[in-house]
Scaffold this motif. Sequence first.
Motif: not given
Length: 220
Positions: A27-33, A35-38
């Motif tokens: 789960r990304r904890d910084r921009p961009p995206y 909160g999205r899964w990566a």
Amino acid sequence: MVPRIPVSVDLVVLTVRCQQLSALVWRRDRPPYEGRWALSGGFIQLEEDLPAAAARVLAERAGLPGAPVHLEQLRTYGYPDRDPRQRVVSVAYLGLAPDLPAPTEAHMSWQPVSSLQTMAFDHRRIVLDGIERAGAKLEYTSLGAAFCPAEFTVADLRRVYEIVWGRALDPRNFHRKVTKADGFLVPTGRTTTRDGGRPAMLYRRGPAELLHPPMLRLAG
């Protein structure tokens, strides 16, 4: 002056977990995206070739050092707008593995691929390409056994095919096909009753890399 374009490696690591085809994501904890899964990924270092970079990302970013993961190059993604921060070319690798334990890194997680509808960057597209490659590999190669433990039953292997292909298979036809495919399965001489009922023969993966005859999805 010719611009330098960074090159990264992204990993689509798939396994069958809790009877679902699952991918290792974070789960990304910084921009961009945020909160999205990566997918796990990283930039290639100057002294690395591509396989070495993929192995390093698997160990350091995905948290799977020494894990029994089959890795192969999937595809290169280089369209200009795939990363809003800068132009990045990514070489994606597909990893296939037996059911692995939950990651020790808090930010990593096994997620059912059916739940990964919205992901960071173009990672949803990469996951879909990985699933399609895995499905095709199961038709013509012995990599279906890469999702299984060292010893497994034909029923275990059939469940892998059903989950990856997303369809039910006739147990008797499947048993006949996989046991007649040259070098696909090697009997261990042992049985198990872990699924209940009659003892089932345990097999291990044989030496064959290509299946003769193939296990075609449309063959029923």
